[in-house]
Design an enzyme around this catalytic site. Structure first.
Site, PDB file in Angstrom:
ATOM      1  N   CYS A  50       0.838  -1.215   0.000  1.00 16.05           N
ATOM      2  CA  CYS A  50       0.000   0.000   0.000  1.00 16.05           C
ATOM      3  C   CYS A  50       0.868   1.258   0.000  1.00 16.05           C
ATOM      4  O   CYS A  50       0.561   2.252  -0.656  1.00 16.05           O
ATOM      5  CB  CYS A  50      -0.925   0.013   1.222  1.00 16.05           C
ATOM      6  SG  CYS A  50      -2.044  -1.386   1.252  1.00 16.05           S
ATOM      7  N   ARG A  66      -7.866  -4.548  -3.213  1.00 10.40           N
ATOM      8  CA  ARG A  66      -7.427  -3.373  -3.994  1.00 10.40           C
ATOM      9  C   ARG A  66      -8.405  -3.174  -5.147  1.00 10.40           C
ATOM     10  O   ARG A  66      -8.251  -3.769  -6.210  1.00 10.40           O
ATOM     11  CB  ARG A  66      -6.007  -3.589  -4.527  1.00 10.40           C
ATOM     12  CG  ARG A  66      -5.000  -3.780  -3.423  1.00 10.40           C
ATOM     13  CD  ARG A  66      -3.588  -3.976  -3.920  1.00 10.40           C
ATOM     14  NE  ARG A  66      -2.801  -4.576  -2.859  1.00 10.40           N
ATOM     15  CZ  ARG A  66      -2.284  -3.917  -1.822  1.00 10.40           C
ATOM     16  NH1 ARG A  66      -2.440  -2.606  -1.742  1.00 10.40           N
ATOM     17  NH2 ARG A  66      -1.610  -4.541  -0.882  1.00 10.40           N
TER      18      ARG A  66
HETATM   19  C1  BEZ Z   1       0.558  -4.610   1.831  1.00  9.38           C
HETATM   20  O1  BEZ Z   1       1.757  -4.826   1.864  1.00  9.38           O
HETATM   21  O2  BEZ Z   1       0.086  -3.546   1.455  1.00  9.38           O
HETATM   22  C2  BEZ Z   1      -0.372  -5.698   2.248  1.00  9.38           C
HETATM   23  C3  BEZ Z   1      -0.039  -7.002   1.979  1.00  9.38           C
HETATM   24  C4  BEZ Z   1      -0.892  -8.023   2.375  1.00  9.38           C
HETATM   25  C5  BEZ Z   1      -2.071  -7.713   3.043  1.00  9.38           C
HETATM   26  C6  BEZ Z   1      -2.405  -6.394   3.273  1.00  9.38           C
HETATM   27  C7  BEZ Z   1      -1.572  -5.382   2.880  1.00  9.38           C
END
Ligand code: BEZ
Length: 233
Positions: free
Chosen positions: A51, A134
């Site tokens: 993110c 997402r």
């Molecule tokens: C992230 O790195 O943004 C992420 C990865 C797995 C689950 C939720 C967020």
């Protein structure tokens, strides 16, 4: 409390309306964005690496989207103070792929109740029942959903592709054409399929068109024509 259920929004539907608290104050969506294109997108959680890479990339491209009359609005099911602390950390501490000092100026919605996320089908329990996937909704100046994309938690989005989507939609609207696979401004575009044999024959004989067959004709549209139309949005 009784669980509310929402139908998933679809391409061509009006964007579901909501009011929400964001890092830039309250918003009334999509009403206050009338006249602009807008990308409403969700992310799973603040203070997570994928993110963070996405927000830095999107924030760095905000001016490019603004030039195409497209505003950005983010959402996660975290609270406002988490959003503020995360965005401050990004600005003050994170350097990534040549980006640093990145200020996220677009609103990030707090959605602790998941009300907005559920309205937009961003909670997909097979992937996670506590985080939004997402999701990306591209909404036009009349508040109609024009493109929907969903990615899993583990995959960062391609923001050049999101920009290409906005420009392709605007180009299709402005010139009444369709865009072929992997189209980029400057590439030939597709003229709508002929509705009758007479029109198809005329098309095949039209020197300005390249017809691969009666149902598949393309024509030139310069990058300048595209950018001119996009910048007038
Ligand atoms: C992230 O790195 O943004 C992420 C990865 C797995 C689950 C939720 C967020």
């Amino acid at each position: 409390m009784e669980e509310q259920s929402f139908a998933m929004p679809r391409i061509g539907d009006p964007a579901p309306a909501f009011k929400a608290v964001t890092t830039q104050g309250e918003i009334n969506f999509p009403e206050q964005y009338a006249g602009s294109w807008v990308i409403l997108f969700s992310h799973p959680a603040d203070f997570t690496p994928v993110c963070t890479s996405e927000f830095m990339t999107f924030a760095s491209m905000e001016g490019q989207f603004a030039q195409a009359n497209c505003q950005l609005v983010g959402l996660s099911v975290d609270g406002l103070y988490s959003h503020i602390a995360w965005l401050r950390t990004i600005k003050e501490k994170i350097q990534y792929k040549g980006m640093k000092d990145v200020e996220v100026r677009f609103p990030l919605i707090e959605d602790i109740t998941m009300e907005v996320a559920k309205k937009y089908g961003m909670i997909q329990p097979g992937e996670s029942s506590t985080k939004a996937v997402r999701a990306v909704f591209v909404i036009d100046p009349k508040g109609i959903i024009r493109t929907i994309l969903y990615y899993p938690l583990s995959m960062g989005r391609n923001f050049d592709e999101l920009y290409r989507v906005v420009i392709a939609l605007q180009t299709a609207d402005a010139f009444d054409i369709a865009t072929p696979a992997d189209w980029r401004p400057g590439d030939d575009v597709i003229v709508p399929t002929a509705g009758s044999c007479g029109v198809a024959k005329e098309r095949m004989e039209n020197q300005d068109l390249t017809c691969h067959d009666w149902f598949f004709c393309t024509k030139k549209l310069t990058k300048e024509q595209v950018l001119d139309a996009v910048l007038k949005q």
